[in-house]
Design a protein around this motif. Sequence first.
Motif, PDB file in Angstrom:
ATOM      1  N   VAL A 220       0.922  -1.142   0.033  1.00 51.91           N
ATOM      2  CA  VAL A 220      -0.085  -0.077  -0.031  1.00 51.91           C
ATOM      3  C   VAL A 220       1.064   1.238  -0.103  1.00 51.91           C
ATOM      4  O   VAL A 220       0.621   2.186  -0.854  1.00 51.91           O
ATOM      5  CB  VAL A 220      -1.026  -0.005   1.221  1.00 51.91           C
ATOM      6  CG1 VAL A 220      -1.576   1.385   1.306  1.00 51.91           C
ATOM      7  CG2 VAL A 220      -2.076  -1.084   0.917  1.00 51.91           C
ATOM      8  N   LYS A 221       2.036   1.126   0.998  1.00 49.16           N
ATOM      9  CA  LYS A 221       2.736   2.452   0.942  1.00 49.16           C
ATOM     10  C   LYS A 221       3.762   2.779  -0.381  1.00 49.16           C
ATOM     11  O   LYS A 221       3.962   3.652  -0.733  1.00 49.16           O
ATOM     12  CB  LYS A 221       3.900   2.256   2.039  1.00 49.16           C
ATOM     13  CG  LYS A 221       2.984   2.349   3.413  1.00 49.16           C
ATOM     14  CD  LYS A 221       4.242   2.230   4.528  1.00 49.16           C
ATOM     15  CE  LYS A 221       3.446   2.211   5.804  1.00 49.16           C
ATOM     16  NZ  LYS A 221       4.465   2.072   6.989  1.00 49.16           N
ATOM     17  N   ALA A 222       3.940   1.636  -0.844  1.00 51.73           N
ATOM     18  CA  ALA A 222       4.832   1.680  -2.375  1.00 51.73           C
ATOM     19  C   ALA A 222       3.846   2.066  -3.417  1.00 51.73           C
ATOM     20  O   ALA A 222       4.409   2.636  -4.438  1.00 51.73           O
ATOM     21  CB  ALA A 222       5.275   0.195  -2.721  1.00 51.73           C
ATOM     22  N   MET A 223       2.480   1.979  -3.391  1.00 48.30           N
ATOM     23  CA  MET A 223       1.663   2.439  -4.666  1.00 48.30           C
ATOM     24  C   MET A 223       2.061   3.786  -5.105  1.00 48.30           C
ATOM     25  O   MET A 223       2.316   4.076  -6.368  1.00 48.30           O
ATOM     26  CB  MET A 223       0.645   2.259  -4.303  1.00 48.30           C
ATOM     27  CG  MET A 223      -0.220   1.007  -4.678  1.00 48.30           C
ATOM     28  SD  MET A 223       0.223   0.264  -6.259  1.00 48.30           S
ATOM     29  CE  MET A 223      -0.815   1.464  -7.334  1.00 48.30           C
ATOM     30  N   PRO A 224       2.337   5.095  -4.229  1.00 53.49           N
ATOM     31  CA  PRO A 224       2.269   6.152  -4.905  1.00 53.49           C
ATOM     32  C   PRO A 224       3.862   6.264  -5.517  1.00 53.49           C
ATOM     33  O   PRO A 224       3.933   6.972  -6.409  1.00 53.49           O
ATOM     34  CB  PRO A 224       2.463   7.192  -3.662  1.00 53.49           C
ATOM     35  CG  PRO A 224       1.557   6.248  -2.792  1.00 53.49           C
ATOM     36  CD  PRO A 224       1.607   5.006  -2.789  1.00 53.49           C
ATOM     37  N   VAL A 225       4.715   5.628  -4.921  1.00 56.04           N
ATOM     38  CA  VAL A 225       6.124   5.504  -5.609  1.00 56.04           C
ATOM     39  C   VAL A 225       6.125   4.874  -6.625  1.00 56.04           C
ATOM     40  O   VAL A 225       6.722   5.446  -7.940  1.00 56.04           O
ATOM     41  CB  VAL A 225       6.954   4.873  -4.553  1.00 56.04           C
ATOM     42  CG1 VAL A 225       8.431   4.850  -5.293  1.00 56.04           C
ATOM     43  CG2 VAL A 225       7.179   5.492  -3.230  1.00 56.04           C
ATOM     44  N   ILE A 226       5.358   3.585  -6.817  1.00 60.71           N
ATOM     45  CA  ILE A 226       5.333   3.086  -8.193  1.00 60.71           C
ATOM     46  C   ILE A 226       4.666   3.849  -9.262  1.00 60.71           C
ATOM     47  O   ILE A 226       5.038   3.746 -10.464  1.00 60.71           O
ATOM     48  CB  ILE A 226       4.548   1.465  -7.996  1.00 60.71           C
ATOM     49  CG1 ILE A 226       5.365   0.712  -6.967  1.00 60.71           C
ATOM     50  CG2 ILE A 226       4.178   1.073  -9.201  1.00 60.71           C
ATOM     51  CD1 ILE A 226       4.595  -0.434  -6.459  1.00 60.71           C
ATOM     52  N   MET A 227       3.510   4.483  -8.908  1.00 64.60           N
ATOM     53  CA  MET A 227       2.873   5.273 -10.080  1.00 64.60           C
ATOM     54  C   MET A 227       3.816   6.463 -10.560  1.00 64.60           C
ATOM     55  O   MET A 227       3.772   6.679 -11.581  1.00 64.60           O
ATOM     56  CB  MET A 227       1.517   5.747  -9.377  1.00 64.60           C
ATOM     57  CG  MET A 227       0.712   4.874  -9.073  1.00 64.60           C
ATOM     58  SD  MET A 227       0.270   3.711 -10.434  1.00 64.60           S
ATOM     59  CE  MET A 227      -0.696   4.867 -11.530  1.00 64.60           C
ATOM     60  N   THR A 228       4.356   6.965  -9.510  1.00 62.98           N
ATOM     61  CA  THR A 228       5.225   8.145 -10.067  1.00 62.98           C
ATOM     62  C   THR A 228       6.497   7.545 -10.660  1.00 62.98           C
ATOM     63  O   THR A 228       6.620   8.289 -11.807  1.00 62.98           O
ATOM     64  CB  THR A 228       5.903   9.043  -8.787  1.00 62.98           C
ATOM     65  OG1 THR A 228       4.889   9.471  -7.877  1.00 62.98           O
ATOM     66  CG2 THR A 228       6.717   9.838  -9.168  1.00 62.98           C
ATOM     67  N   SER A 229       6.949   6.457 -10.423  1.00 61.23           N
ATOM     68  CA  SER A 229       8.121   5.861 -11.075  1.00 61.23           C
ATOM     69  C   SER A 229       7.632   5.279 -12.380  1.00 61.23           C
ATOM     70  O   SER A 229       8.524   5.524 -13.607  1.00 61.23           O
ATOM     71  CB  SER A 229       8.551   4.544 -10.353  1.00 61.23           C
ATOM     72  OG  SER A 229       9.259   5.111  -9.016  1.00 61.23           O
ATOM     73  N   LEU A 230       6.328   4.938 -12.554  1.00 57.63           N
ATOM     74  CA  LEU A 230       6.044   4.605 -13.963  1.00 57.63           C
ATOM     75  C   LEU A 230       5.783   5.553 -14.800  1.00 57.63           C
ATOM     76  O   LEU A 230       6.199   5.345 -16.072  1.00 57.63           O
ATOM     77  CB  LEU A 230       4.516   3.726 -13.719  1.00 57.63           C
ATOM     78  CG  LEU A 230       4.766   2.421 -13.473  1.00 57.63           C
ATOM     79  CD1 LEU A 230       3.402   1.776 -12.923  1.00 57.63           C
ATOM     80  CD2 LEU A 230       5.258   1.275 -14.268  1.00 57.63           C
ATOM     81  N   ALA A 231       5.313   6.799 -14.335  1.00 58.27           N
ATOM     82  CA  ALA A 231       5.043   7.892 -15.104  1.00 58.27           C
ATOM     83  C   ALA A 231       6.412   8.449 -15.618  1.00 58.27           C
ATOM     84  O   ALA A 231       6.526   8.681 -16.895  1.00 58.27           O
ATOM     85  CB  ALA A 231       4.438   9.103 -14.098  1.00 58.27           C
ATOM     86  N   LYS A 232       7.551   8.522 -14.850  1.00 59.02           N
ATOM     87  CA  LYS A 232       8.913   9.032 -15.243  1.00 59.02           C
ATOM     88  C   LYS A 232       9.383   7.966 -16.290  1.00 59.02           C
ATOM     89  O   LYS A 232      10.112   8.374 -17.426  1.00 59.02           O
ATOM     90  CB  LYS A 232       9.762   9.216 -14.026  1.00 59.02           C
ATOM     91  CG  LYS A 232       9.263  10.159 -13.313  1.00 59.02           C
ATOM     92  CD  LYS A 232      10.222  10.313 -11.790  1.00 59.02           C
ATOM     93  CE  LYS A 232       9.814  11.379 -11.097  1.00 59.02           C
ATOM     94  NZ  LYS A 232      10.716  11.740  -9.947  1.00 59.02           N
TER      95      LYS A 232
END
Length: 315
Positions: A220-232
């Motif tokens: 759950v905590k990793a989701m914002p990081v994953i979405m930001t990383s995917l966008a980049k």
Amino acid sequence: MASGLVALLDDVAGIAKLAAASLDDMSAAAGKAGSKAVGVVVDDTAVTPGYAMGFSPERELPIVGKIALGSLFNKFVILLPGALLLSAFAPWAVTPLLMLGGAFLCFEATEKVVERLFHHHEASDHPEELALSSTELEKQKIKGAIRTDLILSAEIMAISLAEVADDPIALQAGALALVAIGITVAVYGVVALIVKMDDIGLALSARGQPGLAPLGRGMVKAMPVIMTSLAKLGTAAMLWVGGGIIVHGLEHYHLTPIPHWVEGARHAAEQLPGVGGAAGWLAFALGSAVVGLVVGGIIVAVLHLLPKRKGAAAH
């Protein structure tokens, strides 16, 4: 009668062998074609989850499913027939169309870079979306995702077609169909996993088991990081894929200075002991991304800066 049956069985066996060989040829051609489109696939996978986020959990997978069906429609009804017609009647047009598509990817990526550096637009900057009902917004998002998929799928099919352009038309059709199915299943399978990762994490953490609960909270905590990383990652993939397409197109037309520089950097990196393969790929990707950034920057300047200057001069 027995000899006739044996002959029939021999014919059936021969047909089966031919069919197996054809399938092997199609699989090999599809693998060769699909491998060249990996950068666009990365971008497609990185871009799509954003269209399904923000809705209620029970709507996320249906939205992904509708986008996947739209993607199959794009590939099989629009792009596959178009690709085969190009191959049959205008094979010379494949490279220019690829370069135009590559330039569009460079433009899209560069525009995203410019917006992140100077504008920092958020979803709340679009008040027209707030006036829509949930159903209307869902339909709008799905249509937008399918339009984006059409562009990315066109690049995938064009890149794949370029790899099998010398094969018979039936083999081209089979290879492109396999690429279309394989990439669609892979991309939207990963997208479905991404959009449901937080729900999976919540379910695991709710169980309270010593091993699973921390894993669930971490997901759950990793989701914002994953979405930001995917966008980049998606933006970077658009740059290196678009730039790479332009580099290969320039080489095809013997406009060699830029391709020679990029290829020279790759060959130099490949001489590094132990990491030559990875270093060569990275050097080519970085060189292609630089080319993509330059091409995208020129298009952004032409489309955005020049009209503003004309308007200012008129006032």
